[in-house]
Design a protein around this motif. Structure first.
Motif, PDB file in Angstrom:
ATOM      1  N   PHE A  23      -2.908 -12.605  -6.162  1.00  0.00           N
ATOM      2  CA  PHE A  23      -3.156 -11.456  -7.026  1.00  0.00           C
ATOM      3  C   PHE A  23      -4.090 -10.416  -6.413  1.00  0.00           C
ATOM      4  CE2 PHE A  23      -1.813 -14.498 -10.342  1.00  0.00           C
ATOM      5  CZ  PHE A  23      -0.743 -13.770 -10.825  1.00  0.00           C
ATOM      6  N   PHE A  24      -5.051 -10.838  -5.640  1.00  0.00           N
ATOM      7  CA  PHE A  24      -6.057  -9.910  -5.126  1.00  0.00           C
ATOM      8  C   PHE A  24      -5.971  -9.682  -3.620  1.00  0.00           C
ATOM      9  CE2 PHE A  24      -7.885 -11.832  -8.955  1.00  0.00           C
ATOM     10  CZ  PHE A  24      -8.048 -10.687  -9.711  1.00  0.00           C
ATOM     11  N   GLY A  25      -5.242 -10.495  -2.929  1.00  0.00           N
ATOM     12  CA  GLY A  25      -5.203 -10.426  -1.477  1.00  0.00           C
ATOM     13  C   GLY A  25      -4.312  -9.353  -0.911  1.00  0.00           C
ATOM     14  N   PHE A  26      -3.270  -8.966  -1.623  1.00  0.00           N
ATOM     15  CA  PHE A  26      -2.329  -7.998  -1.070  1.00  0.00           C
ATOM     16  C   PHE A  26      -2.946  -6.629  -0.850  1.00  0.00           C
ATOM     17  CE2 PHE A  26       0.873 -10.936  -2.879  1.00  0.00           C
ATOM     18  CZ  PHE A  26       1.458 -11.277  -1.672  1.00  0.00           C
ATOM     19  N   LYS A  27      -3.875  -6.259  -1.679  1.00  0.00           N
ATOM     20  CA  LYS A  27      -4.515  -4.953  -1.527  1.00  0.00           C
ATOM     21  C   LYS A  27      -5.194  -4.843  -0.168  1.00  0.00           C
ATOM     22  CE  LYS A  27      -7.350  -1.601  -3.829  1.00  0.00           C
ATOM     23  NZ  LYS A  27      -8.058  -1.230  -5.008  1.00  0.00           N
ATOM     24  N   GLY A  28      -5.752  -5.926   0.316  1.00  0.00           N
ATOM     25  CA  GLY A  28      -6.418  -5.922   1.615  1.00  0.00           C
ATOM     26  C   GLY A  28      -5.464  -5.774   2.774  1.00  0.00           C
ATOM     27  N   PHE A  29      -4.180  -6.085   2.561  1.00  0.00           N
ATOM     28  CA  PHE A  29      -3.211  -5.996   3.645  1.00  0.00           C
ATOM     29  C   PHE A  29      -2.547  -4.636   3.741  1.00  0.00           C
ATOM     30  CE2 PHE A  29      -3.246 -10.621   2.801  1.00  0.00           C
ATOM     31  CZ  PHE A  29      -3.655 -11.033   4.066  1.00  0.00           C
ATOM     32  N   SER A  30      -2.676  -3.808   2.718  1.00  0.00           N
ATOM     33  CA  SER A  30      -2.055  -2.489   2.791  1.00  0.00           C
ATOM     34  C   SER A  30      -2.831  -1.624   3.772  1.00  0.00           C
ATOM     35  CB  SER A  30      -2.008  -1.824   1.419  1.00  0.00           C
ATOM     36  OG  SER A  30      -3.294  -1.497   0.983  1.00  0.00           O
ATOM     37  N   GLN A  31      -2.089  -0.866   4.562  1.00  0.00           N
ATOM     38  CA  GLN A  31      -2.720  -0.019   5.570  1.00  0.00           C
ATOM     39  C   GLN A  31      -2.432   1.438   5.267  1.00  0.00           C
ATOM     40  OE1 GLN A  31      -1.306  -1.278   9.380  1.00  0.00           O
ATOM     41  NE2 GLN A  31      -2.937  -2.765   9.594  1.00  0.00           N
ATOM     42  N   GLU A  32      -3.469   2.245   5.358  1.00  0.00           N
ATOM     43  CA  GLU A  32      -3.315   3.674   5.164  1.00  0.00           C
ATOM     44  C   GLU A  32      -3.772   4.374   6.441  1.00  0.00           C
ATOM     45  OE1 GLU A  32      -4.698   7.077   2.029  1.00  0.00           O
ATOM     46  OE2 GLU A  32      -4.360   5.034   1.320  1.00  0.00           O
ATOM     47  N   VAL A  33      -2.948   5.282   6.925  1.00  0.00           N
ATOM     48  CA  VAL A  33      -3.239   6.027   8.147  1.00  0.00           C
ATOM     49  C   VAL A  33      -3.335   7.496   7.785  1.00  0.00           C
ATOM     50  CG1 VAL A  33      -2.417   6.612  10.458  1.00  0.00           C
ATOM     51  CG2 VAL A  33      -2.002   4.326   9.540  1.00  0.00           C
ATOM     52  N   LYS A  34      -4.400   8.165   8.236  1.00  0.00           N
ATOM     53  CA  LYS A  34      -4.623   9.580   7.936  1.00  0.00           C
ATOM     54  C   LYS A  34      -3.598  10.461   8.644  1.00  0.00           C
ATOM     55  CE  LYS A  34      -8.625  11.234   8.529  1.00  0.00           C
ATOM     56  NZ  LYS A  34      -9.952  11.649   8.945  1.00  0.00           N
ATOM     57  N   ALA A  35      -3.382  11.646   8.062  1.00  0.00           N
ATOM     58  CA  ALA A  35      -2.532  12.655   8.701  1.00  0.00           C
ATOM     59  C   ALA A  35      -3.183  13.089  10.008  1.00  0.00           C
ATOM     60  CB  ALA A  35      -2.341  13.850   7.773  1.00  0.00           C
ATOM     61  N   GLU A  36      -2.340  13.445  10.978  1.00  0.00           N
ATOM     62  CA  GLU A  36      -2.857  13.818  12.292  1.00  0.00           C
ATOM     63  C   GLU A  36      -2.151  15.061  12.808  1.00  0.00           C
ATOM     64  OE1 GLU A  36      -2.993  11.324  16.067  1.00  0.00           O
ATOM     65  OE2 GLU A  36      -3.762   9.959  14.522  1.00  0.00           O
ATOM     66  N   PHE A  37      -2.934  15.973  13.374  1.00  0.00           N
ATOM     67  CA  PHE A  37      -2.385  17.167  14.008  1.00  0.00           C
ATOM     68  C   PHE A  37      -2.316  16.902  15.509  1.00  0.00           C
ATOM     69  CE2 PHE A  37      -2.555  21.490  15.744  1.00  0.00           C
ATOM     70  CZ  PHE A  37      -1.582  22.104  14.974  1.00  0.00           C
ATOM     71  N   PRO A  38      -1.245  17.367  16.194  1.00  0.00           N
ATOM     72  CA  PRO A  38      -1.180  17.151  17.644  1.00  0.00           C
ATOM     73  C   PRO A  38      -2.422  17.717  18.347  1.00  0.00           C
ATOM     74  CG  PRO A  38       0.889  18.036  16.816  1.00  0.00           C
ATOM     75  CD  PRO A  38      -0.093  18.071  15.675  1.00  0.00           C
ATOM     76  N   ASP A  88       1.307   1.777   4.202  1.00  0.00           N
ATOM     77  CA  ASP A  88       2.247   0.683   4.447  1.00  0.00           C
ATOM     78  C   ASP A  88       3.479   1.181   5.194  1.00  0.00           C
ATOM     79  OD1 ASP A  88       0.569  -1.128   3.134  1.00  0.00           O
ATOM     80  OD2 ASP A  88       1.455  -0.647   1.189  1.00  0.00           O
ATOM     81  N   GLY A  89       3.276   2.127   6.119  1.00  0.00           N
ATOM     82  CA  GLY A  89       4.353   2.633   6.948  1.00  0.00           C
ATOM     83  C   GLY A  89       5.220   3.702   6.304  1.00  0.00           C
ATOM     84  N   VAL A  90       4.926   4.093   5.064  1.00  0.00           N
ATOM     85  CA  VAL A  90       5.715   5.100   4.347  1.00  0.00           C
ATOM     86  C   VAL A  90       4.922   6.401   4.305  1.00  0.00           C
ATOM     87  CG1 VAL A  90       6.785   5.677   2.141  1.00  0.00           C
ATOM     88  CG2 VAL A  90       6.783   3.302   2.935  1.00  0.00           C
ATOM     89  N   PRO A  91       5.522   7.532   4.730  1.00  0.00           N
ATOM     90  CA  PRO A  91       4.815   8.820   4.674  1.00  0.00           C
ATOM     91  C   PRO A  91       4.414   9.175   3.240  1.00  0.00           C
ATOM     92  CG  PRO A  91       6.809   9.017   5.984  1.00  0.00           C
ATOM     93  CD  PRO A  91       6.861   7.673   5.314  1.00  0.00           C
ATOM     94  N   ILE A  92       3.187   9.701   3.099  1.00  0.00           N
ATOM     95  CA  ILE A  92       2.669  10.080   1.781  1.00  0.00           C
ATOM     96  C   ILE A  92       2.002  11.449   1.865  1.00  0.00           C
ATOM     97  CG2 ILE A  92       2.312   7.714   0.972  1.00  0.00           C
ATOM     98  CD1 ILE A  92      -0.694   8.081   1.672  1.00  0.00           C
ATOM     99  N   ASN A  93       1.812  12.083   0.699  1.00  0.00           N
ATOM    100  CA  ASN A  93       1.012  13.309   0.606  1.00  0.00           C
ATOM    101  C   ASN A  93      -0.444  12.952   0.850  1.00  0.00           C
ATOM    102  OD1 ASN A  93       2.924  15.316  -0.091  1.00  0.00           O
ATOM    103  ND2 ASN A  93       2.970  14.549  -2.175  1.00  0.00           N
ATOM    104  N   SER A  94      -1.175  13.869   1.466  1.00  0.00           N
ATOM    105  CA  SER A  94      -2.610  13.644   1.654  1.00  0.00           C
ATOM    106  C   SER A  94      -3.335  14.978   1.599  1.00  0.00           C
ATOM    107  CB  SER A  94      -2.880  12.940   2.983  1.00  0.00           C
ATOM    108  OG  SER A  94      -2.458  13.742   4.072  1.00  0.00           O
ATOM    109  N   LYS A  95      -4.625  14.917   1.382  1.00  0.00           N
ATOM    110  CA  LYS A  95      -5.472  16.110   1.370  1.00  0.00           C
ATOM    111  C   LYS A  95      -6.205  16.207   2.705  1.00  0.00           C
ATOM    112  CE  LYS A  95      -6.483  17.137  -3.389  1.00  0.00           C
ATOM    113  NZ  LYS A  95      -5.408  18.086  -3.439  1.00  0.00           N
ATOM    114  N   TYR A  96      -6.479  17.449   3.095  1.00  0.00           N
ATOM    115  CA  TYR A  96      -7.247  17.700   4.309  1.00  0.00           C
ATOM    116  C   TYR A  96      -8.297  18.747   3.978  1.00  0.00           C
ATOM    117  CZ  TYR A  96      -8.380  18.535   9.172  1.00  0.00           C
ATOM    118  OH  TYR A  96      -9.050  18.645  10.371  1.00  0.00           O
TER     119      TYR A  96
END
Length: 126
Positions: free
Chosen positions: A12-27, A104-112
């Protein structure tokens, strides 16, 4: 019994720790974006019209395709709407696209958030 409680807890509580979020990046990184954006601002916008002095914060979204939208500017000041329209135009002139943020490998909206120090028609290069 103790094993089952631990397994349930992890389930119940462990899956949240496995999710990965990666910030948007400009070249080229954040500095490359700031440089390119400010080059477009100075190429297409007459900043002297706004008599801006001090730090201005640009807040915008980066969508799932790496495009920027929903630009806001802080602090608010006289002719703010025209300034935002001009900044949107300059932002569209930046040719390179962002790599969108992912969760989790899926593109998402983000703020900058980009902070720029304006003074006497120049800006702080950081």
């Amino acid at each position: 019994m103790r094993k089952y409680i631990i397994i349930l807890f992890l389930f119940f509580f462990g899956f949240k720790g496995f999710s990965q979020e990666v910030k948007a990046e400009f070249p080229g990184g954040d500095g490359a974006f700031k440089t390119e954006f400010m080059n477009m601002v100075h190429a297409y916008i007459d900043i002297a019209l706004y008599a801006i002095q001090g730090e201005v914060t640009f807040i915008f979204n980066i969508d799932e395709k790496g495009k920027t939208n929903n630009l806001d500017v802080l602090p608010k000041f006289k002719n703010n709407e025209m300034f935002i329209d001009d900044m949107k135009y300059a932002m569209k002139k930046v040719k390179k696209k962002w790599t969108p943020a992912t969760k989790d490998g899926v593109p998402i909206n983000s703020k900058y958030i980009l902070k720029v120090n304006f003074s006497s028609n120049t800006y702080d290069h950081d």
